[in-house]
Design a protein around this motif. Sequence first.
Motif, PDB file in Angstrom:
ATOM      1  N   ASN A  80      69.818  24.906 -53.585  1.00 10.14           N
ATOM      2  CA  ASN A  80      70.349  23.688 -52.981  1.00 10.14           C
ATOM      3  C   ASN A  80      71.486  23.983 -52.019  1.00 10.14           C
ATOM      4  OD1 ASN A  80      69.521  22.428 -56.025  1.00 10.14           O
ATOM      5  ND2 ASN A  80      68.898  21.280 -54.224  1.00 10.14           N
ATOM      6  N   ASP A  81      71.576  23.155 -50.996  1.00 11.32           N
ATOM      7  CA  ASP A  81      72.652  23.216 -50.012  1.00 11.32           C
ATOM      8  C   ASP A  81      73.773  22.313 -50.508  1.00 11.32           C
ATOM      9  OD1 ASP A  81      74.332  23.048 -47.861  1.00 11.32           O
ATOM     10  OD2 ASP A  81      72.819  22.384 -46.420  1.00 11.32           O
ATOM     11  N   TYR A  82      74.895  22.887 -50.892  1.00  8.79           N
ATOM     12  CA  TYR A  82      75.973  22.090 -51.460  1.00  8.79           C
ATOM     13  C   TYR A  82      76.542  21.073 -50.478  1.00  8.79           C
ATOM     14  CZ  TYR A  82      76.031  25.184 -55.524  1.00  8.79           C
ATOM     15  OH  TYR A  82      75.695  25.878 -56.655  1.00  8.79           O
ATOM     16  N   GLU A  83      76.559  21.415 -49.206  1.00  9.07           N
ATOM     17  CA  GLU A  83      77.122  20.485 -48.227  1.00  9.07           C
ATOM     18  C   GLU A  83      76.173  19.328 -47.935  1.00  9.07           C
ATOM     19  OE1 GLU A  83      78.932  22.042 -44.793  1.00  9.07           O
ATOM     20  OE2 GLU A  83      79.931  23.689 -45.829  1.00  9.07           O
ATOM     21  N   ASN A  84      74.903  19.531 -48.200  1.00  8.12           N
ATOM     22  CA  ASN A  84      73.887  18.483 -47.997  1.00  8.12           C
ATOM     23  C   ASN A  84      72.961  18.489 -49.209  1.00  8.12           C
ATOM     24  OD1 ASN A  84      74.384  17.711 -44.980  1.00  8.12           O
ATOM     25  ND2 ASN A  84      74.308  19.944 -45.010  1.00  8.12           N
ATOM     26  N   TYR A  85      73.560  18.191 -50.356  1.00 11.57           N
ATOM     27  CA  TYR A  85      72.824  18.381 -51.604  1.00 11.57           C
ATOM     28  C   TYR A  85      71.523  17.595 -51.647  1.00 11.57           C
ATOM     29  CZ  TYR A  85      71.247  18.425 -56.323  1.00 11.57           C
ATOM     30  OH  TYR A  85      70.430  18.566 -57.415  1.00 11.57           O
ATOM     31  N   GLY A 111      84.169  18.793 -55.445  1.00 13.82           N
ATOM     32  CA  GLY A 111      84.331  17.820 -54.381  1.00 13.82           C
ATOM     33  C   GLY A 111      83.028  17.457 -53.708  1.00 13.82           C
ATOM     34  N   ASP A 112      83.134  16.968 -52.474  1.00 15.47           N
ATOM     35  CA  ASP A 112      81.955  16.461 -51.775  1.00 15.47           C
ATOM     36  C   ASP A 112      81.170  17.542 -51.035  1.00 15.47           C
ATOM     37  OD1 ASP A 112      83.914  16.915 -49.897  1.00 15.47           O
ATOM     38  OD2 ASP A 112      83.616  15.032 -48.823  1.00 15.47           O
ATOM     39  N   LYS A 113      81.494  18.804 -51.297  1.00 16.99           N
ATOM     40  CA  LYS A 113      80.707  19.930 -50.777  1.00 16.99           C
ATOM     41  C   LYS A 113      80.432  20.902 -51.922  1.00 16.99           C
ATOM     42  CE  LYS A 113      82.541  19.690 -46.054  1.00 16.99           C
ATOM     43  NZ  LYS A 113      83.373  18.491 -46.289  1.00 16.99           N
ATOM     44  N   SER A 114      79.920  20.363 -53.005  1.00 21.09           N
ATOM     45  CA  SER A 114      79.728  21.151 -54.220  1.00 21.09           C
ATOM     46  C   SER A 114      78.368  20.838 -54.830  1.00 21.09           C
ATOM     47  CB  SER A 114      80.828  20.813 -55.234  1.00 21.09           C
ATOM     48  OG  SER A 114      80.599  19.513 -55.781  1.00 21.09           O
ATOM     49  N   SER A 118      87.179  23.213 -52.187  1.00 22.09           N
ATOM     50  CA  SER A 118      86.261  24.116 -51.500  1.00 22.09           C
ATOM     51  C   SER A 118      84.869  24.063 -52.115  1.00 22.09           C
ATOM     52  CB  SER A 118      86.786  25.546 -51.559  1.00 22.09           C
ATOM     53  OG  SER A 118      86.865  25.985 -52.913  1.00 22.09           O
ATOM     54  N   SER A 119      83.884  24.468 -51.315  1.00 19.15           N
ATOM     55  CA  SER A 119      82.513  24.548 -51.804  1.00 19.15           C
ATOM     56  C   SER A 119      82.398  25.751 -52.728  1.00 19.15           C
ATOM     57  CB  SER A 119      81.547  24.691 -50.626  1.00 19.15           C
ATOM     58  OG  SER A 119      80.225  24.858 -51.085  1.00 19.15           O
ATOM     59  N   THR A 162      80.116  27.295 -56.399  1.00 23.54           N
ATOM     60  CA  THR A 162      79.143  27.094 -57.471  1.00 23.54           C
ATOM     61  C   THR A 162      79.832  26.676 -58.763  1.00 23.54           C
ATOM     62  OG1 THR A 162      77.710  28.788 -56.523  1.00 23.54           O
ATOM     63  CG2 THR A 162      77.319  28.204 -58.822  1.00 23.54           C
ATOM     64  N   HIS A 163      80.959  27.301 -59.050  1.00 24.63           N
ATOM     65  CA  HIS A 163      81.634  27.072 -60.327  1.00 24.63           C
ATOM     66  C   HIS A 163      82.832  26.143 -60.220  1.00 24.63           C
ATOM     67  CE1 HIS A 163      79.008  30.095 -61.991  1.00 24.63           C
ATOM     68  NE2 HIS A 163      79.387  30.944 -61.060  1.00 24.63           N
ATOM     69  N   GLY A 164      83.034  25.548 -59.044  1.00 30.01           N
ATOM     70  CA  GLY A 164      84.115  24.595 -58.878  1.00 30.01           C
ATOM     71  C   GLY A 164      85.462  25.252 -58.642  1.00 30.01           C
ATOM     72  N   ASN A 165      86.473  24.406 -58.495  1.00 34.04           N
ATOM     73  CA  ASN A 165      87.839  24.850 -58.265  1.00 34.04           C
ATOM     74  C   ASN A 165      88.631  24.708 -59.557  1.00 34.04           C
ATOM     75  OD1 ASN A 165      88.396  24.633 -54.875  1.00 34.04           O
ATOM     76  ND2 ASN A 165      86.571  23.668 -55.703  1.00 34.04           N
ATOM     77  N   SER A 166      89.255  25.794 -59.976  1.00 33.11           N
ATOM     78  CA  SER A 166      90.012  25.756 -61.227  1.00 33.11           C
ATOM     79  C   SER A 166      91.225  24.835 -61.086  1.00 33.11           C
ATOM     80  CB  SER A 166      90.466  27.166 -61.595  1.00 33.11           C
ATOM     81  OG  SER A 166      91.191  27.157 -62.811  1.00 33.11           O
TER      82      SER A 166
END
Length: 309
Positions: free
Chosen positions: A137-142, A200-203, A222-223, A225-229
Amino acid sequence: MIDKENSMKKTLITLAAGLVAAFGVVSAQAADIGLETFGGKQIVPENPKRVVVLDFAALDTIREIGAKETVVGISKGRIPQYLAEFDTDKYANAGTMPEPAFEKINEMSPDLIIASARQKKVLARLKEIAPVFYMENDYENYYPSFEQNLLALGKIFNKESAVKEKLAQLDNRMTALAKLTAGKSALVTIVNESRISAFGDKSRYALVYQKFGFTPIDKNLSSSTHGNSVGFEYIAEKNPDYLLVVDRTAAITDKANNAQTVLDNALIKPTKAAKNNHIVYLNAENWYLAFGGLQSMDTMISEIESAVK
């Protein structure tokens, strides 16, 4: 002489007919089709009869479009409850999603293996066994990439019309959902033991903002896979209307309600989400293990509907 030539012709015709009878059907089954998704251009067999599925979202979709009779093996491990019908000896054990059992998969003699990002590092080994359809999947355009993957599955199994019908139903539901969430801020988090990651909205959870209609509380995440801590202080500072929580620990272990325990503290209790009962503990199996399937997507929409109504 003429009789001898006629006899040879008859023999050749008979042999040709035999070859067509013997190999014609196999040739039809082995026809390749081209697919293009975010995972790249791929050539795979059309209408496979023996499929090993290493991704629960793909398994979900294959069942929903009426092609589960092709499945001969699956990743076992922790199978989501709503896919429990596949947790039987009828479906061979292909290992776990992170660690496929290559020898066992080879013994299944699959026409096709369906893999996803959790198997990205071992794609080359899987391709030594059989053709692989790889879903990413494309995180920016899920959501567009989600649709691409499902339409590709529809094409593989000659079920394109079924996929299009179900996608149209999802679109209608998400349009209605976005009206309910308009003007409401949200933060999607994963709780893993005591650690918290924000998305966020690019995840991987971009559709919560892009399609479900929530306003991202932090557009600078930030985009990943595991998110921002993040910590409790971050959540309290951002103070979203809705805190959407995926309990990874509950998804992959028998430790229930881990996230509720972690978030039950003095920093979270004064937030708007806590005060308004808007900390939403999502179905971790759907949101973590089977994220991106037709039924799981429908269930996810229902969860958010119930939370905001």
